[in-house]
Design an enzyme around this catalytic site. Structure first.
Site, PDB file in Angstrom:
ATOM      1  N   GLU A 160      -2.285   2.116  -2.922  1.00 35.65           N
ATOM      2  CA  GLU A 160      -3.644   1.558  -2.280  1.00 35.65           C
ATOM      3  C   GLU A 160      -3.736   1.970  -1.009  1.00 35.65           C
ATOM      4  O   GLU A 160      -2.771   2.021  -0.235  1.00 35.65           O
ATOM      5  CB  GLU A 160      -3.714  -0.002  -2.393  1.00 35.65           C
ATOM      6  CG  GLU A 160      -4.110  -0.693  -3.603  1.00 35.65           C
ATOM      7  CD  GLU A 160      -4.437  -1.945  -3.250  1.00 35.65           C
ATOM      8  OE1 GLU A 160      -5.137  -2.504  -4.011  1.00 35.65           O
ATOM      9  OE2 GLU A 160      -4.009  -2.576  -2.262  1.00 35.65           O
ATOM     10  N   CYS A 161      -4.916   2.741  -0.677  1.00 37.69           N
ATOM     11  CA  CYS A 161      -4.942   3.474   0.566  1.00 37.69           C
ATOM     12  C   CYS A 161      -3.986   4.255   1.213  1.00 37.69           C
ATOM     13  O   CYS A 161      -3.779   5.308   1.018  1.00 37.69           O
ATOM     14  CB  CYS A 161      -5.518   2.108   1.607  1.00 37.69           C
ATOM     15  SG  CYS A 161      -6.508   2.697   2.946  1.00 37.69           S
ATOM     16  N   GLY A 162      -3.082   3.316   2.073  1.00 37.59           N
ATOM     17  CA  GLY A 162      -2.211   4.438   2.703  1.00 37.59           C
ATOM     18  C   GLY A 162      -0.984   4.827   1.595  1.00 37.59           C
ATOM     19  O   GLY A 162      -0.538   6.122   1.727  1.00 37.59           O
TER      20      GLY A 162
END
Length: 437
Positions: free
Chosen positions: A328-330
């Site tokens: 997720e994201c990073g």
């Protein structure tokens, strides 16, 4: 035990509600109360500070991403194990998106739904009696939202405090505290908000200082008296998001730290076990796990170390040969081919997906997201609809050729197109999932 609660809100961001919230939490905890913190909206940084101040995990409440039954379940669980519940608002009290009534993501939605009193924090720097007009407007704006008291922030002198307090007192709204101008009470910030709680070597000393400030500058006894039991109306309970596996390897360190507490709690309630590991320490996902989750965080600040963590990269690749890996994201950034840091230097990442990202070419991506899953995976079966949030400055500079993971719309329902990637057992997206619809 059922907590009496209140909401700390403000007319705008930056008015001081985080400082006042943490001061209340820390001071009441030091008085021996079982204090439960919560955060309105999708912010995942502030709850860690709540936990540091109270010794108990905080949680998020969001009226757009979460259905009413989940809101009630989370608040009910939190209130059942505490004496006092303090919910920190998000942005300005009435700030939200264009959506159905009481589903806008605004702090006011929670105040109305749970019938909790609002303690309004006002930054009075540069004004005096004019603050009373602001309070009058906020108190009259929504009949279902009760402004029960006011805390003045950044007060310049005793004369300044008296001028503001006397003007507000005429409205029948009590002024329950006045915090002086003091830059040492502010926490440092960076591009995604406050520097994370775990990175403050002197956080305990700072919390002691603001707890002492609260004892001196806030009428804590009066604030406790205005708190009220939350009104919970939704029947039954809300099923948690299904865990991606029975035993989940969860990356946890300074580069991977953004996980919503209610998601992890839901996994555990469904019978899953969580085993943490640190990519920055060049650790592998534990071999005993049957799924791996790379959460959001700050990989752009640690790109060189992550690129050098060859043991982690090789171990994650072996893990992904037979078991699901989601970012997720990073975490999604680290699953790509490369990550360009803030200086424009490109660092090789795991290469389990084909995209590349850049923090040098930064652009704010912020807002609610509804995601329709295009294939089975760790987030659920194909066709599942999730709601969540996106907040990052990284840019996708090379999309790669992987199949997309989700079809996205924004908070208003406008189409954003396909996003994320999937290849074999590996999936990832910038989108942070918070709840199923």
């Amino acid at each position: 035990m059922t907590a009496r609660g209140l909401i700390v809100a403000a007319p705008r961001s930056g008015a001081g509600k985080t400082t006042v919230t943490l001061a209340l939490l820390a001071a009441l905890h030091r008085r021996g109360f079982a204090v439960q913190g919560a955060k309105a909206g999708p912010d995942y940084i502030d709850p860690a500070f709540h936990e540091a101040a109270t010794g108990r995990a905080s949680f998020n409440l969001d009226s757009w991403t979460m259905p009413p039954s989940l809101l009630d379940a989370l608040l009910g669980e939190g209130a059942a194990r505490a004496d006092v519940l303090v919910i920190e608002g998000v942005m300005g009290l009435y700030d939200g998106i264009e959506a159905a009534p009481r589903c806008t993501g605004a702090t006011a939605d929670l105040a109305a739904r749970f019938r909790l009193p609002v303690l309004l924090v006002i930054d009075v720097a540069g004004q005096s009696q004019s603050a009373a007009a602001l309070v009058r407007g906020f108190a009259a704006h929504d009949p279902d939202v009760r402004i029960a008291g006011v805390v003045l922030n950044r007060v310049g002198s005793e004369r300044h405090r008296r001028l503001v307090a006397d003007a507000i007192a005429a409205l029948g709204v009590p002024v329950l505290g006045a915090v002086p101008r003091d830059e040492t009470l502010m926490l440092p910030e960076r591009h995604l908000g406050l520097v994370q709680a775990a990175e403050h070597a002197d956080l305990a000393a700072w919390l002691d200082r603001i707890a002492a400030m609260a004892e001196q500058c806030l009428d804590l006894d009066a604030i406790l008296r205005l708190a009220a039991p939350p009104h919970l109306s939704a029947a039954g309970s809300y099923p948690p998001m299904p865990p991606p596996g029975q035993r989940i390897a969860l990356a946890q360190d300074a580069a991977f730290s953004f996980v919503y507490p209610h998601v992890i709690d839901g996994w555990r309630k469904a019978g899953a076990e969580i085993a943490t590991f640190s990519p920055l320490a060049d650790e592998l996902p534990p071999e005993s796990c049957d799924a791996c989750w790379l959460p959001g965080g700050y990989p752009e600040l640690h790109a060189e170390r992550l690129a050098a963590a060859r043991n982690f990269c090789a171990g994650l690749a072996r893990f992904a040969e037979t078991r699901p890996v989601h970012g997720e994201c990073g975490g999604y950034m680290v699953l790509g081919e490369a990550l360009e840091d803030g200086d424009g230097v490109s660092h090789a990442m795991t290469g389990l997906l084909g995209h590349a990202t850049s923090f040098a070419k930064r652009k704010l991506h912020l807002g609610y997201r509804q995601a329709h899953l295009l294939a089975d995976g760790p987030l659920g079966p194909q066709g599942t609809v999730l709601r969540g949030h996106e907040f990052h400055y990284a840019a996708l500079i090379a999309p790669g050729s992987d199949e997309p993971l989700v079809e996205l719309t924004d908070g208003k329902g406008d189409a954003l197109g396909k996003a994320g990637g999937r290849r074999g057992h590996v999936t990832g997206t910038f989108f942070h999932a918070m709840a199923r619809t």
